[in-house]
Structure formats: structure tokens, C-alpha cells
Write an enzyme that holds these catalytic residues in place. Structure first.
Site, PDB file in Angstrom:
ATOM      1  N   GLY A  15       0.825  -1.212   0.000  1.00 31.43           N
ATOM      2  CA  GLY A  15       0.000   0.000   0.000  1.00 31.43           C
ATOM      3  C   GLY A  15       0.856   1.259   0.000  1.00 31.43           C
ATOM      4  O   GLY A  15       2.089   1.205   0.053  1.00 31.43           O
ATOM      5  N   GLN A  16       0.166   2.405  -0.023  1.00 30.15           N
ATOM      6  CA  GLN A  16       0.921   3.657  -0.204  1.00 30.15           C
ATOM      7  C   GLN A  16       1.672   4.115   1.051  1.00 30.15           C
ATOM      8  O   GLN A  16       2.759   4.665   0.937  1.00 30.15           O
ATOM      9  CB  GLN A  16       0.054   4.759  -0.804  1.00 30.15           C
ATOM     10  N   ILE A  17       1.141   3.872   2.247  1.00 33.44           N
ATOM     11  CA  ILE A  17       1.925   4.256   3.442  1.00 33.44           C
ATOM     12  C   ILE A  17       3.182   3.396   3.516  1.00 33.44           C
ATOM     13  O   ILE A  17       4.297   3.885   3.748  1.00 33.44           O
ATOM     14  CB  ILE A  17       1.090   4.108   4.736  1.00 33.44           C
ATOM     15  N   ARG A  93     -11.825   3.156   2.972  1.00 29.84           N
ATOM     16  CA  ARG A  93     -13.242   3.539   2.955  1.00 29.84           C
ATOM     17  C   ARG A  93     -13.623   3.864   1.508  1.00 29.84           C
ATOM     18  O   ARG A  93     -12.992   4.727   0.893  1.00 29.84           O
ATOM     19  CB  ARG A  93     -13.414   4.773   3.844  1.00 29.84           C
ATOM     20  N   GLN A 113      -5.672 -10.886  13.062  1.00 27.19           N
ATOM     21  CA  GLN A 113      -4.255 -10.552  13.268  1.00 27.19           C
ATOM     22  C   GLN A 113      -3.896 -10.582  14.758  1.00 27.19           C
ATOM     23  O   GLN A 113      -2.777 -10.955  15.122  1.00 27.19           O
ATOM     24  CB  GLN A 113      -3.930  -9.204  12.613  1.00 27.19           C
ATOM     25  N   ASN A 132      -7.140   2.263   9.778  1.00 28.88           N
ATOM     26  CA  ASN A 132      -8.318   2.871  10.429  1.00 28.88           C
ATOM     27  C   ASN A 132      -9.513   1.941  10.534  1.00 28.88           C
ATOM     28  O   ASN A 132      -9.656   1.057   9.695  1.00 28.88           O
ATOM     29  CB  ASN A 132      -8.712   4.120   9.649  1.00 28.88           C
ATOM     30  N   ASP A 160      -1.556  13.301  13.854  1.00 31.26           N
ATOM     31  CA  ASP A 160      -2.337  14.453  14.334  1.00 31.26           C
ATOM     32  C   ASP A 160      -1.449  15.359  15.192  1.00 31.26           C
ATOM     33  O   ASP A 160      -1.501  16.587  15.087  1.00 31.26           O
ATOM     34  CB  ASP A 160      -3.530  13.964  15.159  1.00 31.26           C
ATOM     35  N   HIS A 188      -8.430   8.865  16.983  1.00 34.64           N
ATOM     36  CA  HIS A 188      -7.918   9.390  15.709  1.00 34.64           C
ATOM     37  C   HIS A 188      -9.122   9.553  14.784  1.00 34.64           C
ATOM     38  O   HIS A 188      -9.428   8.692  13.972  1.00 34.64           O
ATOM     39  CB  HIS A 188      -6.881   8.434  15.109  1.00 34.64           C
TER      40      HIS A 188
HETATM   41  P1  NAX Z   1      -3.652   1.477   0.819  1.00 27.15           P
HETATM   42  O1  NAX Z   1      -5.034   1.110   0.389  1.00 27.15           O
HETATM   43  O2  NAX Z   1      -2.731   2.154  -0.128  1.00 27.15           O
HETATM   44  O3  NAX Z   1      -2.901   0.156   1.332  1.00 27.15           O
HETATM   45  C1  NAX Z   1      -3.491  -0.744   2.193  1.00 27.15           C
HETATM   46  C2  NAX Z   1      -2.897  -2.099   1.887  1.00 27.15           C
HETATM   47  O4  NAX Z   1      -3.360  -3.005   2.884  1.00 27.15           O
HETATM   48  C3  NAX Z   1      -3.310  -2.661   0.537  1.00 27.15           C
HETATM   49  O5  NAX Z   1      -2.148  -2.983  -0.217  1.00 27.15           O
HETATM   50  C4  NAX Z   1      -4.128  -3.905   0.900  1.00 27.15           C
HETATM   51  O6  NAX Z   1      -3.946  -4.960  -0.029  1.00 27.15           O
HETATM   52  C5  NAX Z   1      -3.540  -4.246   2.260  1.00 27.15           C
HETATM   53  N1  NAX Z   1      -4.393  -5.090   3.078  1.00 27.15           N
HETATM   54  C6  NAX Z   1      -5.744  -5.100   3.179  1.00 27.15           C
HETATM   55  N2  NAX Z   1      -6.153  -6.060   4.010  1.00 27.15           N
HETATM   56  C7  NAX Z   1      -5.036  -6.673   4.462  1.00 27.15           C
HETATM   57  C8  NAX Z   1      -4.805  -7.755   5.343  1.00 27.15           C
HETATM   58  N3  NAX Z   1      -5.817  -8.408   5.911  1.00 27.15           N
HETATM   59  N4  NAX Z   1      -3.537  -8.118   5.597  1.00 27.15           N
HETATM   60  C9  NAX Z   1      -2.510  -7.485   5.006  1.00 27.15           C
HETATM   61  N5  NAX Z   1      -2.661  -6.454   4.158  1.00 27.15           N
HETATM   62  C10 NAX Z   1      -3.908  -6.053   3.891  1.00 27.15           C
HETATM   63  O7  NAX Z   1      -3.815   2.322   2.143  1.00 27.15           O
HETATM   64  P2  NAX Z   1      -2.776   3.294   2.875  1.00 27.15           P
HETATM   65  O8  NAX Z   1      -2.907   4.649   2.287  1.00 27.15           O
HETATM   66  O9  NAX Z   1      -1.452   2.653   2.896  1.00 27.15           O
HETATM   67  O10 NAX Z   1      -3.430   3.386   4.331  1.00 27.15           O
HETATM   68  C11 NAX Z   1      -3.450   2.271   5.182  1.00 27.15           C
HETATM   69  C12 NAX Z   1      -4.334   2.533   6.395  1.00 27.15           C
HETATM   70  O11 NAX Z   1      -3.821   3.625   7.138  1.00 27.15           O
HETATM   71  C13 NAX Z   1      -5.773   2.941   6.037  1.00 27.15           C
HETATM   72  O12 NAX Z   1      -6.658   2.265   6.901  1.00 27.15           O
HETATM   73  C14 NAX Z   1      -5.789   4.428   6.327  1.00 27.15           C
HETATM   74  O13 NAX Z   1      -7.090   4.891   6.629  1.00 27.15           O
HETATM   75  C15 NAX Z   1      -4.893   4.471   7.523  1.00 27.15           C
HETATM   76  N6  NAX Z   1      -4.353   5.781   7.922  1.00 27.15           N
HETATM   77  C16 NAX Z   1      -4.193   6.016   9.239  1.00 27.15           C
HETATM   78  C17 NAX Z   1      -3.652   7.194   9.713  1.00 27.15           C
HETATM   79  C18 NAX Z   1      -3.478   7.440  11.180  1.00 27.15           C
HETATM   80  O14 NAX Z   1      -3.058   8.534  11.530  1.00 27.15           O
HETATM   81  N7  NAX Z   1      -3.780   6.496  12.078  1.00 27.15           N
HETATM   82  C19 NAX Z   1      -3.264   8.284   8.774  1.00 27.15           C
HETATM   83  C20 NAX Z   1      -3.064   7.815   7.374  1.00 27.15           C
HETATM   84  C21 NAX Z   1      -4.046   6.773   6.908  1.00 27.15           C
HETATM   85  O15 NAX Z   1      -5.251   7.417   6.578  1.00 27.15           O
END
Ligand code: NAX
Length: 328
Positions: A15-17, A93, A113, A132, A160, A188
């Protein structure tokens, strides 16, 4: 002599993070320039092909500290022997999706997990939940891993916190490093409470009375809504700043917070400040010798207490929605 490698598991690795996080961990930005790491990368089967590309890039960077990379779609394989776990992967989402639906979908991922961590993780593992809704996901993971100490788990409010520090430096026309004693309380989410009542600038408390109009109408909404603003501008949610915040959170947890400051971390409430015990709530914390401690004794006015209660109520409602996945 070279140090023994530290095992770092990262979920959602394609994913992107993670695209921002992996390269910085491999470069030594988490644990220092003399600490080798082994990356354990977890993804869903559909994302394995994309993850192969990321692994190729990690190899092409020829990081001297990157001792090995393991790739898997099995959580137990990823978490076995892990010292540090970043739970990034979650379902995003989608348009029209209610927060409640997101909560349910992701709750299942995090309960599985948690069970996997319970089965194979080291007793001294440190787990940071980023996916999230991060606080409630962390609660689910912790409750599904009863053999691990509750203080092994945390959720990320550091993005944040960092956003708030940056806004404050701009407002007070000072450097980011001059800002200290900033706290984000709560969830959050949009109920988070960025609190500057204890703020110090260059070590000094604020001398002028707080500009409450700016605080209430500009600063608090700016921090609460920053994620949405980034999304609107970039067309994608925050990634590099989220990865950086994850590094800050884990680095401070392992190596310690600055001597005369604290940071915001979402951790299991011990009842401090009247917050329901067991909830994963953002508090001011200090970390020493690899352990965090909630900062005690801060005097809170009625306004702050009201804001904290509001965020607590939201977390209690989220907890109720996933009660069937909280076995202990
Ligand atoms: P992406 O959609 O780019 O990447 C998520 C990745 O997780 C995907 O590659 C997907 O295949 C993988 N995935 C899904 N289910 C899985 C599982 N069961 N086991 C292993 N991998 C799995 O999202 P990204 O932008 O990287 O964000 C990831 C999460 O961070 C999201 O839930 C996002 O909302 C959350 N965030 C949380 C933040 C915080 O401050 N707590 C801020 C940034 C972000 O919004």
C-alpha cells in the site's frame, strides 16, 4: 561487531503508506544507522504481485542495513519472531461507505491478526496500529491477544500530533523544534482534541492569554480536518507524512522521548483522567527504557474535560459495535 538484526513486520506492505515506510526503515531511520533489520512483509494474495515490485525496489536500493526480506500472505508467518509490528493494512473507505461498515470490515482483519500475534509473537513485541479506525482496531488486536501484555499495543495519533506542532510553529512564528508539551487526546477521528493548554515555546509557557477565537475556530478544526484537506488536494490520503509519524511513534517508544517533553500516543487507558479503562485512547506519554507511561497530574479545565469525554463517548460507541469480536 555488527548488531543482531531486529525483525520488523509490516502489513499492507504493497500500500501507499508502506511504500514510504519500508524504504526509511531499511535506511536506518527507525532504529539508527548501526541497526540491521529484517523485514517481514504481509499482504493479501491479490496484492502479492505488486508487493514483488516493491521488494525489487528494496533490493535495488542496496541498503546495507537490510539483512533480509520475507514476503507472505499468512499473518502467523509474518509475525513469528517479530520485535516490532506495524499494522498498516486495512480496507480503505470506499464512496458511500458508512464508518460503521468500515469498522465491521476491518474489525475482522484485526481480530484475526490479534489471534495470530497471540499465537506466535515474542512476549516483548511492540505493535503499532495505523489502519483505520486505528484506536478501535488496536483494541480488537489487544483483546484477541490475551497472552501478550496490554502495554504491547498502541495506535497512531502521532500524525495528528505532528500536524498540530507544524500549525503551531507557523502561528507562533517559531521553529518546529521550539514547540513542546502539545497533546492530542482521544480518538484518531474528528473528535480528537488537540490541546495546547500546557504548550511551551522554547521551553517557556505562553505568556499572553490564549486567543480562543483562533484556537477554537482555526486551530482545532485545521488539525482535525487536515487529513481531508490532503485527500482533496492529492486525490489520495496522507502517506509519506503518515509513514513518518509511524517512525516517530515507534522510535520514541523504543529509544525514548526527549527529556523535557512528551508525545501523543494512543494506548490502553488505565483510567487516567477518568477515561474508561481498557479503551485505546490518545494521551500525553513519556517513553523511557522501551516503555511508555501516561503523563499524570495535568490539570484540565472544563472545556478540555468536555472534549475528552466527547471523544471517549465515540470510542465507547465504536467498542459496542465490535463487542462480538472482543473475547476477553
Ligand atoms: P492502501 O489502500 O494504499 O494500502 C493498504 C494495503 O493493505 C493494501 O495494499 C491492501 O492490499 C492491504 N491489506 C488489506 N487487508 C489486508 C490484510 N488483511 N492483511 C494485510 N494487508 C492487507 O492504504 P494506505 O494509504 O497505505 O493506508 C493504510 C491505512 O492507514 C488505512 O486504513 C488508512 O485509513 C490508515 N491511515 C491512518 C492514519 C493514522 O493517523 N492512524 C493516517 C493515514 C491513513 O489514513
Amino acid at each position: 561487531m555488527m548488531k543482531k538484526p531486529v525483525n520488523i513486520a509490516i502489513t499492507g506492505a504493497a500500500g501507499q503508506i508502506s511504500y514510504a515506510l519500508l524504504f526509511r526503515v531499511a535506511a536506518g531511520d527507525l532504529l539508527g544507522a548501526d541497526q540491521p533489520v529484517i523485514l517481514h512483509l504481509l499482504e493479501v494474495p491479490e496484492a502479492m504481485h505488486a508487493l514483488k515490485g516493491v521488494v525489487m525496489e528494496l533490493e535495488d536500493a542496496a541498503f546495507p542495513l537490510l539483512a533480509d526480506i520475507e514476503v507472505t500472505d499468512d499473518a502467523e508467518t509474518a509475525f513469528r519472531d517479530a520485535d516490532i509490528v506495524f499494522l498498516v493494512g486495512a480496507k480503505p473507505r470506499s464512496a458511500g461507505m458508512e464508518r460503521r461498515d468500515l469498522l465491521q470490515d476491518n474489525a475482522h482483519i484485526f481480530s484475526r491478526q490479534g489471534q495470530a500475534l497471540n499465537a506466535v509473537a515474542r512476549h516483548d513485541v511492540r505493535v503499532l496500529v495505523i489502519g483505520n479506525p486505528a484506536n478501535t482496531n488496536a483494541l480488537i488486536v489487544q483483546r484477541n491477544a490475551p497472552s501478550l501484555p496490554p502495554e504491547s499495543f498502541s495506535a497512531m495519533s502521532r500524525l495528528d500530533h505532528n500536524r498540530a506542532v507544524s500549525q503551531l510553529a507557523a502561528h507562533f512564528d517559531c521553529g518546529v523544534a521550539d514547540i513542546s508539551h502539545m497533546t492530542v487526546w482521544g480518538n484518531h477521528s474528528s473528535t480528537q482534541f488537540p490541546d495546547i493548554h500546557q504548550l511551551r515555546i522554547a521551553g517557556q509557557p505562553l505568556v499572553q492569554p490564549l486567543d480562543t477565537v483562533w484556537y477554537l475556530r482555526t486551530f482545532i478544526p485545521a488539525v482535525q480536518q487536515r487529513g481531508g484537506e490532503v485527500l482533496a488536494a492529492r486525490g489520495k490520503s496522507s502517506a509519506a507524512s503518515a509513514a513518518h509519524a509511524a517512525l516517530c511513534h515507534m522510535r520514541d517508544w523504543v529509544l525514548g522521548t526527549p527529556e523535557h517533553d512528551w508525545v501523543s500516543m494512543s494506548v490502553i487507558s488505565d483510567g487516567s483522567y477518568g477515561v474508561t479503562p481498557g479503551l485505546v485512547f490518545s494521551f500525553p506519554v513519556r517513553c523511557r527504557q522501551g516503555r511508555f507511561e501516561i503523563v499524570r497530574g495535568i490539570e484540565l479545565n472544563d472545556f478540555s474535560l468536555d472534549r475528552i469525554r466527547l471523544s471517549e463517548q465515540e470510542l465507547l460507541a465504536e467498542r459496542d459495535m465490535v463487542a462480538h469480536l472482543l473475547p476477553h
